[in-house]
Design an enzyme around this catalytic site. Structure first.
Site, PDB file in Angstrom:
ATOM      1  N   GLU A 139       0.771  -1.300   0.108  1.00 10.45           N
ATOM      2  CA  GLU A 139      -0.032  -0.199   0.072  1.00 10.45           C
ATOM      3  C   GLU A 139       0.973   1.205  -0.235  1.00 10.45           C
ATOM      4  O   GLU A 139       0.597   2.220  -0.515  1.00 10.45           O
ATOM      5  CB  GLU A 139      -0.834   0.142   1.361  1.00 10.45           C
ATOM      6  CG  GLU A 139      -1.988  -1.025   1.476  1.00 10.45           C
ATOM      7  CD  GLU A 139      -1.368  -2.300   2.159  1.00 10.45           C
ATOM      8  OE1 GLU A 139       0.042  -2.550   1.932  1.00 10.45           O
ATOM      9  OE2 GLU A 139      -1.975  -2.827   3.100  1.00 10.45           O
ATOM     10  N   CYS A 146      -2.667  -3.860   7.351  1.00 10.38           N
ATOM     11  CA  CYS A 146      -2.358  -4.162   8.626  1.00 10.38           C
ATOM     12  C   CYS A 146      -2.826  -2.892   9.677  1.00 10.38           C
ATOM     13  O   CYS A 146      -2.923  -1.950   9.005  1.00 10.38           O
ATOM     14  CB  CYS A 146      -0.815  -4.491   8.920  1.00 10.38           C
ATOM     15  SG  CYS A 146       0.205  -2.859   8.407  1.00 10.38           S
ATOM     16  N   CYS A 183      -0.802   0.302   8.202  1.00 11.34           N
ATOM     17  CA  CYS A 183      -1.107   0.658   6.481  1.00 11.34           C
ATOM     18  C   CYS A 183      -2.578   1.141   6.705  1.00 11.34           C
ATOM     19  O   CYS A 183      -2.944   1.997   5.809  1.00 11.34           O
ATOM     20  CB  CYS A 183      -1.265  -0.442   5.553  1.00 11.34           C
ATOM     21  SG  CYS A 183       0.651  -0.795   5.102  1.00 11.34           S
ATOM     22  N   ALA A 205      16.955 -44.940  -6.646  1.00 15.03           N
ATOM     23  CA  ALA A 205      18.547 -44.976  -6.635  1.00 15.03           C
ATOM     24  C   ALA A 205      18.642 -46.597  -7.043  1.00 15.03           C
ATOM     25  O   ALA A 205      17.719 -47.284  -6.642  1.00 15.03           O
ATOM     26  CB  ALA A 205      19.101 -44.719  -5.324  1.00 15.03           C
ATOM     27  N   THR A 224      20.628 -39.129   4.285  1.00 13.57           N
ATOM     28  CA  THR A 224      21.113 -38.484   3.033  1.00 13.57           C
ATOM     29  C   THR A 224      22.264 -37.517   3.056  1.00 13.57           C
ATOM     30  O   THR A 224      23.166 -37.761   2.189  1.00 13.57           O
ATOM     31  CB  THR A 224      19.843 -37.510   2.356  1.00 13.57           C
ATOM     32  OG1 THR A 224      18.897 -38.232   1.991  1.00 13.57           O
ATOM     33  CG2 THR A 224      20.232 -36.651   1.275  1.00 13.57           C
ATOM     34  N   GLY A 235      15.588 -38.909   1.724  1.00 15.02           N
ATOM     35  CA  GLY A 235      15.126 -40.100   1.181  1.00 15.02           C
ATOM     36  C   GLY A 235      14.003 -40.949   1.548  1.00 15.02           C
ATOM     37  O   GLY A 235      13.109 -40.223   2.082  1.00 15.02           O
TER      38      GLY A 235
HETATM   39  N1  LIG Z   1      15.670 -39.468  -5.284  1.00 10.72           N
HETATM   40  C1  LIG Z   1      15.590 -38.363  -4.601  1.00 10.72           C
HETATM   41  O1  LIG Z   1      15.026 -37.416  -4.730  1.00 10.72           O
HETATM   42  C2  LIG Z   1      16.510 -38.291  -3.282  1.00 10.72           C
HETATM   43  C3  LIG Z   1      16.477 -37.215  -2.350  1.00 10.72           C
HETATM   44  C4  LIG Z   1      17.311 -37.290  -1.329  1.00 10.72           C
HETATM   45  C5  LIG Z   1      18.044 -38.470  -1.081  1.00 10.72           C
HETATM   46  N2  LIG Z   1      18.073 -39.589  -1.726  1.00 10.72           N
HETATM   47  C6  LIG Z   1      18.759 -40.690  -1.836  1.00 10.72           C
HETATM   48  O2  LIG Z   1      18.222 -41.370  -0.269  1.00 10.72           O
HETATM   49  C7  LIG Z   1      18.954 -42.270   0.424  1.00 10.72           C
HETATM   50  C8  LIG Z   1      19.116 -41.649   1.680  1.00 10.72           C
HETATM   51  O3  LIG Z   1      17.512 -42.169   2.305  1.00 10.72           O
HETATM   52  P1  LIG Z   1      17.250 -42.736   3.547  1.00 10.72           P
HETATM   53  O4  LIG Z   1      15.859 -43.162   3.512  1.00 10.72           O
HETATM   54  O5  LIG Z   1      18.219 -43.928   3.977  1.00 10.72           O
HETATM   55  O6  LIG Z   1      17.448 -41.533   4.457  1.00 10.72           O
HETATM   56  P2  LIG Z   1      16.872 -40.319   4.658  1.00 10.72           P
HETATM   57  O7  LIG Z   1      15.442 -40.224   4.669  1.00 10.72           O
HETATM   58  O8  LIG Z   1      17.644 -38.848   4.004  1.00 10.72           O
HETATM   59  O9  LIG Z   1      17.024 -39.880   6.262  1.00 10.72           O
HETATM   60  C9  LIG Z   1      16.530 -40.862   7.252  1.00 10.72           C
HETATM   61  C10 LIG Z   1      17.021 -40.650   8.697  1.00 10.72           C
HETATM   62  O10 LIG Z   1      16.554 -39.334   9.160  1.00 10.72           O
HETATM   63  C11 LIG Z   1      16.511 -39.493  10.553  1.00 10.72           C
HETATM   64  N3  LIG Z   1      15.233 -39.131  11.212  1.00 10.72           N
HETATM   65  C12 LIG Z   1      15.163 -38.279  12.077  1.00 10.72           C
HETATM   66  N4  LIG Z   1      13.924 -38.162  12.447  1.00 10.72           N
HETATM   67  C13 LIG Z   1      13.386 -38.847  11.735  1.00 10.72           C
HETATM   68  C14 LIG Z   1      11.739 -39.119  11.646  1.00 10.72           C
HETATM   69  N5  LIG Z   1      10.907 -38.509  12.493  1.00 10.72           N
HETATM   70  N6  LIG Z   1      11.185 -40.003  10.782  1.00 10.72           N
HETATM   71  C15 LIG Z   1      12.225 -40.575  10.061  1.00 10.72           C
HETATM   72  N7  LIG Z   1      13.499 -40.395   9.894  1.00 10.72           N
HETATM   73  C16 LIG Z   1      14.121 -39.473  10.875  1.00 10.72           C
HETATM   74  C17 LIG Z   1      16.568 -40.978  10.852  1.00 10.72           C
HETATM   75  O11 LIG Z   1      18.021 -41.048  11.358  1.00 10.72           O
HETATM   76  P3  LIG Z   1      18.221 -41.087  13.143  1.00 10.72           P
HETATM   77  O12 LIG Z   1      17.213 -42.023  13.549  1.00 10.72           O
HETATM   78  O13 LIG Z   1      19.907 -41.369  13.281  1.00 10.72           O
HETATM   79  O14 LIG Z   1      17.841 -39.592  13.219  1.00 10.72           O
HETATM   80  C18 LIG Z   1      16.573 -41.923   9.700  1.00 10.72           C
HETATM   81  O15 LIG Z   1      17.394 -42.742   9.284  1.00 10.72           O
HETATM   82  C19 LIG Z   1      20.410 -41.762  -0.280  1.00 10.72           C
HETATM   83  O16 LIG Z   1      20.972 -42.777  -1.138  1.00 10.72           O
HETATM   84  C20 LIG Z   1      20.069 -40.681  -1.244  1.00 10.72           C
HETATM   85  O17 LIG Z   1      20.971 -40.544  -2.143  1.00 10.72           O
HETATM   86  C21 LIG Z   1      17.344 -39.450  -2.945  1.00 10.72           C
END
Ligand SMILES: NC(=O)c1ccc[n+]([C@@H]2O[C@H](COP(=O)([O-])OP(=O)(O)OC[C@H]3O[C@@H](n4cnc5c(N)ncnc54)[C@H](OP(=O)(O)O)[C@@H]3O)[C@@H](O)[C@H]2O)c1
Length: 374
Positions: free
Chosen positions: A56, A79, A88, A166, A200, A307
């Site tokens: 505004e 606001c 405003c 992956a 990740t 992931g």
């Molecule tokens: N294609 C895609 O778009 C894409 C994007 C990103 C990654 N990636 C791939 O995904 C793979 C990793 O995936 P990922 O599934 O193993 O791991 P992630 O989803 O990246 O991480 C999972 C970790 O997050 C932590 N976490 C903390 N709080 C959580 C909650 N409330 N719920 C769930 N997890 C929680 C946990 O570890 P703690 O218990 O130790 O906290 C869990 O093991 C890699 O290979 C990466 O290259 C692919």
């Protein structure tokens, strides 16, 4: 009730508001157009950045004396409170506006109808509700924060045609092409925070930042110094974050969230732009509702780039609002890693509800945008 001029001018105000979508956070995007009695635009503007003048103010500064007796079209209720700038509503009264047309009331408890009441008390003709649905679409994050006390959450995933993220050995760079990756950079630039899982970080050592040179066409609309880096958030319940992780040495803020305290030795290695936060756990992992409640103090919109585990947790806990899925024309086969880790549902009616709202080609890939929840 609404004239053609009303609709045209509010549409223009909405178009102007959109220009601020990379720069106003945590404030909302707002546009304003001031029109004289002959239907001529005499002033217009949009909110450009938090702490700067509201829409505004830009509009009445441009209009000068011509604001007297004119109509203002504003996409959000003006606001009524002193924030970093004065109210405003007072300004519109002082400028002598005769009529104010508002798309939607401001759900911010500091405003919530008070702006309208102030204008009406000063004898201004106030009409509200014009193109309200369009105006709401300007600010999904701000509205979510004000109305639900949590940010708007978008989960982003990249997958092959058969829904794999992956190869079995974890290789995933790059399933999608350069145009999709550029698109992800723009998604990050729109977000207040980018959330990832510790696995990740351990697998990919990602930067999770916005790289200006990779914003593509957005470089024509946004100067490099206007770019706001999203807060990088790593969910790391058991403190597994390596002190050598790439993102810890990048500009911008990083937040490490855990369920226990990081060792003092690790804390000493952290630069000043890295903060740690301890939150309660649910079954040994960070309580995602508590995380979102914490982020709502400063974040309108959150992008989850993780992931299958963490993305699945956001979706199965009904804490995600949108899924952006990039589908690459590749087939990784049955041994590839799955898209989402979800509970073992017993009935199709238990599945998360998904509604396809947009589909378009981005380079060689397909981008699907799906709304989650009812
Ligand atoms: N294609 C895609 O778009 C894409 C994007 C990103 C990654 N990636 C791939 O995904 C793979 C990793 O995936 P990922 O599934 O193993 O791991 P992630 O989803 O990246 O991480 C999972 C970790 O997050 C932590 N976490 C903390 N709080 C959580 C909650 N409330 N719920 C769930 N997890 C929680 C946990 O570890 P703690 O218990 O130790 O906290 C869990 O093991 C890699 O290979 C990466 O290259 C692919």
């Amino acid at each position: 009730m609404w004239s053609t001029i009303d609709i045209t001018m509010m549409s223009r105000a909405i178009m102007l508001a959109r220009r601020g979508r990379y720069t106003t956070r945590p404030n909302p995007n707002v546009g304003c157009v001031i029109v004289d009695a002959n239907g001529v635009i005499v002033g217009e503007g949009w909110h450009q950045r938090a702490g700067g003048p509201h829409a505004e103010v830009h509009a009445w500064r441009m209009a000068g004396d011509k604001a007297r007796g004119a109509t203002a079209y504003v996409t959000l209720e003006p606001c009524s409170h002193y924030g970093r700038t004065p109210p405003c509503a007072n300004g519109l009264i002082a400028q002598g506006l005769k009529r104010v047309v508002i798309a939607m009331t401001d759900p911010n408890p500091q405003v919530a109808g008070r702006g309208i009441a102030m204008l009406q008390a000063a004898g201004i003709d106030v009409c509200s509700g014009l193109l309200a649905d369009e105006a709401r679409k300007l600010n999904p994050g701000f509205l979510s924060r004000m109305e639900r006390g949590r940010p708007y959450v978008t989960v982003k995933l990249a997958a092959s045609l058969d829904g794999k993220t992956a190869l079995a050995n974890g290789e995933s760079k790059w399933i999608t092409g350069p145009a999709a990756r550029e698109d992800v950079q723009r998604l990050r630039a729109l977000s207040c925070a980018v959330v990832t899982g510790i696995d990740t970080v351990l697998a990919d050592d990602p930067s999770m930042n916005v790289r200006y040179q990779q914003l593509g066409y957005l470089q024509q609309q946004l100067d490099e110094d206007e770019l706001i880096q999203p807060l990088r958030v790593v969910l790391d319940s058991r403190c597994r974050m390596p002190a050598t992780a790439r993102m810890l040495s990048l500009p911008g803020q990083t937040l490490l969230v855990s369920c226990q305290a990081y060792p003092a030795e690790f804390m000493r290695t952290l630069p000043a732009n890295v903060q740690c936060l301890q939150l309660p756990d649910v079954a040994g992992r960070i309580d995602l509702s508590a995380l979102l409640q914490y982020l709502a103090t400063s974040c309108n919109s959150v992008l989850v780039e993780a992931g299958a585990t963490l993305c699945g947790a956001f979706i199965s806990n009904a804490l995600a609002d949108e899924l952006v899925l990039y589908q690459a024309p590749k087939i990784l086969g049955a041994s590839g890693r799955n898209l989402l880790q979800l509970p073992q549902y017993q009935q199709l009616s238990d599945l998360p509800s998904l509604q396809l709202i947009e589909q378009r080609k981005v380079g060689v890939d397909n981008r699907l945008t799906l709304k989650l929840g009812d």
